[in-house]
Design a protein around this motif. Structure first.
Motif, PDB file in Angstrom:
ATOM      1  N   THR A 290      36.810  47.396  66.962  1.00  0.00           N
ATOM      2  CA  THR A 290      35.713  46.845  66.167  1.00  0.00           C
ATOM      3  C   THR A 290      35.628  47.525  64.811  1.00  0.00           C
ATOM      4  OG1 THR A 290      34.472  46.365  68.185  1.00  0.00           O
ATOM      5  CG2 THR A 290      33.233  46.395  66.133  1.00  0.00           C
ATOM      6  N   ALA A 291      35.850  48.820  64.774  1.00  0.00           N
ATOM      7  CA  ALA A 291      35.842  49.553  63.503  1.00  0.00           C
ATOM      8  C   ALA A 291      36.954  49.067  62.587  1.00  0.00           C
ATOM      9  CB  ALA A 291      35.982  51.052  63.770  1.00  0.00           C
ATOM     10  N   VAL A 292      38.134  48.843  63.146  1.00  0.00           N
ATOM     11  CA  VAL A 292      39.255  48.343  62.343  1.00  0.00           C
ATOM     12  C   VAL A 292      38.960  46.937  61.824  1.00  0.00           C
ATOM     13  CG1 VAL A 292      41.707  47.760  62.361  1.00  0.00           C
ATOM     14  CG2 VAL A 292      40.893  49.771  63.612  1.00  0.00           C
ATOM     15  N   GLY A 293      38.426  46.087  62.685  1.00  0.00           N
ATOM     16  CA  GLY A 293      38.077  44.736  62.249  1.00  0.00           C
ATOM     17  C   GLY A 293      36.973  44.728  61.207  1.00  0.00           C
ATOM     18  N   LEU A 294      35.998  45.639  61.335  1.00  0.00           N
ATOM     19  CA  LEU A 294      34.919  45.726  60.348  1.00  0.00           C
ATOM     20  C   LEU A 294      35.452  46.187  59.003  1.00  0.00           C
ATOM     21  CD1 LEU A 294      31.930  45.537  59.691  1.00  0.00           C
ATOM     22  CD2 LEU A 294      31.642  47.863  60.567  1.00  0.00           C
ATOM     23  N   PHE A 295      36.366  47.141  59.021  1.00  0.00           N
ATOM     24  CA  PHE A 295      37.010  47.576  57.774  1.00  0.00           C
ATOM     25  C   PHE A 295      37.727  46.412  57.107  1.00  0.00           C
ATOM     26  CE2 PHE A 295      41.291  48.655  56.199  1.00  0.00           C
ATOM     27  CZ  PHE A 295      40.947  49.291  55.020  1.00  0.00           C
ATOM     28  N   ASN A 296      38.433  45.627  57.892  1.00  0.00           N
ATOM     29  CA  ASN A 296      39.147  44.462  57.364  1.00  0.00           C
ATOM     30  C   ASN A 296      38.183  43.472  56.726  1.00  0.00           C
ATOM     31  OD1 ASN A 296      41.366  42.815  56.887  1.00  0.00           O
ATOM     32  ND2 ASN A 296      41.219  41.793  58.859  1.00  0.00           N
ATOM     33  N   SER A 297      37.070  43.203  57.392  1.00  0.00           N
ATOM     34  CA  SER A 297      36.089  42.255  56.873  1.00  0.00           C
ATOM     35  C   SER A 297      35.418  42.765  55.602  1.00  0.00           C
ATOM     36  CB  SER A 297      35.019  41.976  57.939  1.00  0.00           C
ATOM     37  OG  SER A 297      35.597  41.436  59.110  1.00  0.00           O
ATOM     38  N   LEU A 298      35.127  44.061  55.550  1.00  0.00           N
ATOM     39  CA  LEU A 298      34.494  44.627  54.358  1.00  0.00           C
ATOM     40  C   LEU A 298      35.412  44.552  53.146  1.00  0.00           C
ATOM     41  CD1 LEU A 298      32.681  47.771  55.835  1.00  0.00           C
ATOM     42  CD2 LEU A 298      31.650  45.645  55.027  1.00  0.00           C
ATOM     43  N   VAL A 299      36.688  44.811  53.350  1.00  0.00           N
ATOM     44  CA  VAL A 299      37.638  44.707  52.242  1.00  0.00           C
ATOM     45  C   VAL A 299      37.715  43.266  51.739  1.00  0.00           C
ATOM     46  CG1 VAL A 299      40.066  44.928  51.585  1.00  0.00           C
ATOM     47  CG2 VAL A 299      38.993  46.695  52.977  1.00  0.00           C
ATOM     48  N   ASN A 300      37.749  42.306  52.667  1.00  0.00           N
ATOM     49  CA  ASN A 300      37.771  40.893  52.268  1.00  0.00           C
ATOM     50  C   ASN A 300      36.513  40.525  51.487  1.00  0.00           C
ATOM     51  OD1 ASN A 300      40.269  40.182  53.341  1.00  0.00           O
ATOM     52  ND2 ASN A 300      39.411  39.762  55.360  1.00  0.00           N
ATOM     53  N   ALA A 301      35.356  41.023  51.925  1.00  0.00           N
ATOM     54  CA  ALA A 301      34.090  40.721  51.237  1.00  0.00           C
ATOM     55  C   ALA A 301      34.085  41.298  49.828  1.00  0.00           C
ATOM     56  CB  ALA A 301      32.915  41.265  52.041  1.00  0.00           C
ATOM     57  N   VAL A 302      34.576  42.525  49.683  1.00  0.00           N
ATOM     58  CA  VAL A 302      34.639  43.147  48.349  1.00  0.00           C
ATOM     59  C   VAL A 302      35.580  42.370  47.432  1.00  0.00           C
ATOM     60  CG1 VAL A 302      35.377  45.213  47.103  1.00  0.00           C
ATOM     61  CG2 VAL A 302      34.012  45.440  49.184  1.00  0.00           C
ATOM     62  N   LEU A 303      36.718  41.967  47.957  1.00  0.00           N
ATOM     63  CA  LEU A 303      37.669  41.185  47.153  1.00  0.00           C
ATOM     64  C   LEU A 303      37.060  39.849  46.736  1.00  0.00           C
ATOM     65  CD1 LEU A 303      41.012  41.803  49.079  1.00  0.00           C
ATOM     66  CD2 LEU A 303      40.442  42.607  46.795  1.00  0.00           C
ATOM     67  N   LEU A 304      36.369  39.194  47.659  1.00  0.00           N
ATOM     68  CA  LEU A 304      35.743  37.907  47.360  1.00  0.00           C
ATOM     69  C   LEU A 304      34.712  38.039  46.240  1.00  0.00           C
ATOM     70  CD1 LEU A 304      35.309  34.899  48.086  1.00  0.00           C
ATOM     71  CD2 LEU A 304      33.622  35.658  49.762  1.00  0.00           C
ATOM     72  N   ILE A 305      33.854  39.048  46.342  1.00  0.00           N
ATOM     73  CA  ILE A 305      32.814  39.246  45.327  1.00  0.00           C
ATOM     74  C   ILE A 305      33.435  39.609  43.984  1.00  0.00           C
ATOM     75  CG2 ILE A 305      30.850  40.690  44.689  1.00  0.00           C
ATOM     76  CD1 ILE A 305      30.249  40.952  47.697  1.00  0.00           C
ATOM     77  N   THR A 306      34.461  40.467  44.006  1.00  0.00           N
ATOM     78  CA  THR A 306      35.097  40.903  42.757  1.00  0.00           C
ATOM     79  C   THR A 306      35.779  39.749  42.049  1.00  0.00           C
ATOM     80  OG1 THR A 306      35.458  43.097  43.721  1.00  0.00           O
ATOM     81  CG2 THR A 306      36.744  42.521  41.758  1.00  0.00           C
ATOM     82  N   VAL A 307      36.581  38.990  42.789  1.00  0.00           N
ATOM     83  CA  VAL A 307      37.299  37.872  42.172  1.00  0.00           C
ATOM     84  C   VAL A 307      36.326  36.808  41.694  1.00  0.00           C
ATOM     85  CG1 VAL A 307      38.980  36.043  42.609  1.00  0.00           C
ATOM     86  CG2 VAL A 307      39.364  38.317  43.531  1.00  0.00           C
ATOM     87  N   ASN A 308      35.254  36.588  42.439  1.00  0.00           N
ATOM     88  CA  ASN A 308      34.255  35.610  42.018  1.00  0.00           C
ATOM     89  C   ASN A 308      33.599  36.022  40.696  1.00  0.00           C
ATOM     90  OD1 ASN A 308      32.477  33.196  42.852  1.00  0.00           O
ATOM     91  ND2 ASN A 308      30.972  34.798  42.450  1.00  0.00           N
ATOM     92  N   LYS A 309      33.297  37.309  40.544  1.00  0.00           N
ATOM     93  CA  LYS A 309      32.705  37.783  39.284  1.00  0.00           C
ATOM     94  C   LYS A 309      33.682  37.654  38.123  1.00  0.00           C
ATOM     95  CE  LYS A 309      29.194  40.984  41.001  1.00  0.00           C
ATOM     96  NZ  LYS A 309      28.687  42.381  40.985  1.00  0.00           N
ATOM     97  N   ILE A 310      34.952  37.972  38.376  1.00  0.00           N
ATOM     98  CA  ILE A 310      35.963  37.838  37.323  1.00  0.00           C
ATOM     99  C   ILE A 310      36.100  36.387  36.898  1.00  0.00           C
ATOM    100  CG2 ILE A 310      38.420  38.081  36.801  1.00  0.00           C
ATOM    101  CD1 ILE A 310      38.453  40.501  38.675  1.00  0.00           C
ATOM    102  N   ALA A 311      36.140  35.481  37.874  1.00  0.00           N
ATOM    103  CA  ALA A 311      36.265  34.057  37.554  1.00  0.00           C
ATOM    104  C   ALA A 311      35.040  33.550  36.803  1.00  0.00           C
ATOM    105  CB  ALA A 311      36.464  33.251  38.839  1.00  0.00           C
ATOM    106  N   LYS A 312      33.870  34.053  37.172  1.00  0.00           N
ATOM    107  CA  LYS A 312      32.644  33.606  36.512  1.00  0.00           C
ATOM    108  C   LYS A 312      32.600  34.046  35.059  1.00  0.00           C
ATOM    109  CE  LYS A 312      27.651  33.405  37.336  1.00  0.00           C
ATOM    110  NZ  LYS A 312      26.551  33.849  38.234  1.00  0.00           N
ATOM    111  N   ARG A 313      33.125  35.224  34.775  1.00  0.00           N
ATOM    112  CA  ARG A 313      33.114  35.736  33.399  1.00  0.00           C
ATOM    113  C   ARG A 313      34.190  35.092  32.538  1.00  0.00           C
ATOM    114  NH1 ARG A 313      32.201  42.290  34.174  1.00  0.00           N
ATOM    115  NH2 ARG A 313      30.070  42.152  35.046  1.00  0.00           N
ATOM    116  N   THR A 314      35.314  34.726  33.130  1.00  0.00           N
ATOM    117  CA  THR A 314      36.435  34.199  32.349  1.00  0.00           C
ATOM    118  C   THR A 314      36.420  32.683  32.225  1.00  0.00           C
ATOM    119  OG1 THR A 314      37.818  34.221  34.358  1.00  0.00           O
ATOM    120  CG2 THR A 314      37.925  36.152  32.911  1.00  0.00           C
TER     121      THR A 314
END
Length: 320
Positions: A290-314
């Motif tokens: 569960t810890a490994v899966g949670l780490f995986n999900s958190l990384v995906n969430a951070v990537l999603l938010i980051t790329v979304n902000k970059i796309a919104k600004r550009t």
């Protein structure tokens, strides 16, 4: 002062009452729409958000006999164990490289195919090719993996026989770790590229014909019209889908990987999802998996938010 505070409280209560009354009126007026959306709402509430309380076992030494609430807290011990393990970087690299490879090859092809379909004027040929390219999408992952193993079998695989027909030694597609990612990605391209064109064709249907007529009058070729009219029209759709794909870059599903995996290619095919399956369900290390899966999900969430902000600004195109 007391009169003023009493008056403000009465105003606030009347405002809340009026807003709740307006909400009740709106619900009663559109009750059919709320009934229509209720099954989807209940599905996500029960099966997606409800089980989230179980995430806490990632921070506990979960023992089934004690239950979730009776198990002892261990903090970030399972995360530290995973980060300091010898297989951490191998799992991360395999997952990341497989996702990037799939994104690099699989993401542009539906766009190119949709632009090509949009330019075909022969209705029978267009429908035939679309049906052929859509069909593999409806094959289950298990059947698709079985077909891939059959086609690439060293003894009787049709692709292996075709390669040997030209006097070339066929690579060990199924056992060589260097070939696993290519087999995985291109089998996915075969299965999903045609289906992925649907949303782009829908976006292309919104192109104003007057733009093409004006471009023809100006002497633009068909290729230039595709590049300067059709492609910019679907750029917002491309951006949204790219954000969603990047946000799931570590979310490689375990089903197909597990079906194509064997002891000889496991160095290249072992990803985070298969590791979670093996440690959680096979080895019964529930808290650690569960810890490994949670780490995986958190990384995906951070990537999603980051790329979304970059796309919104550009490009001013984003999910929110």
């Amino acid at each position: 002062m007391e009169k003023m505070s009493t008056g403000s409280q009465q105003t606030a209560r009347s405002t809340r009452a009026s807003s709740s009354g307006a909400l009740r009126t709106r619900i009663m007026k559109n009750w059919e729409l709320y009934v229509f959306i209720a099954p989807a709402f209940l599905y996500f509430l029960i099966f997606q958000y409800g089980p989230m309380y179980g995430i806490q076992i990632a921070f506990k030494n979960f023992i089934p006999s004690k239950g979730i609430f009776g198990s002892d807290w261990v903090g970030f011990a399972h995360f530290e164990r995973f980060f300091h393990s010898y297989y951490f970087w191998d799992l991360l690299w395999n997952t990341l490289s497989l996702s990037l490879y799939e994104l690099l090859i699989g993401f542009p092809l539906p766009i190119i195919l949709a632009l090509a379909f949009n330019e075909v004027r022969n209705g029978f040929f267009k429908k035939s090719v679309q049906t052929i390219t859509y069909a593999p999408h409806f094959i289950s992952v298990v059947v698709m993996a079985g077909m891939v193993i059959t086609f690439l079998s060293p003894s009787s695989g049709i692709i292996v026989k075709l390669i040997e027909l030209f006097g070339i030694q066929s690579p060990a597609f199924l056992t060589d770790p260097g070939w696993f990612k290519t087999v995985y990605v291109f089998s996915g391209v075969w299965q999903n590229t045609g289906w992925g064109t649907i949303i782009y064709l829908a976006a292309l249907s919104g192109v104003d014909p007057q733009l093409h007529e004006a471009a023809i009058v100006d002497g633009a070729s068909r290729f230039k019209r595709v590049i300067h009219i059709n492609l910019p029209t679907i750029v917002p759709t491309i951006t949204i889908l790219l954000i969603l794909n990047v946000g799931n870059i570590l979310g490689v599903g375990y089903e197909k990987v597990l079906l194509l995996q064997n002891p000889l290619n496991i160095n290249s095919s072992d990803v985070i999802s298969t590791f979670v399956y093996r440690t959680g369900l096979v080895s019964a290390q529930y808290s650690f998996s569960t810890a490994v899966g949670l780490f995986n999900s958190l990384v995906n969430a951070v990537l999603l938010i980051t790329v979304n902000k970059i796309a919104k600004r550009t490009s001013e195109t984003s999910l929110w």
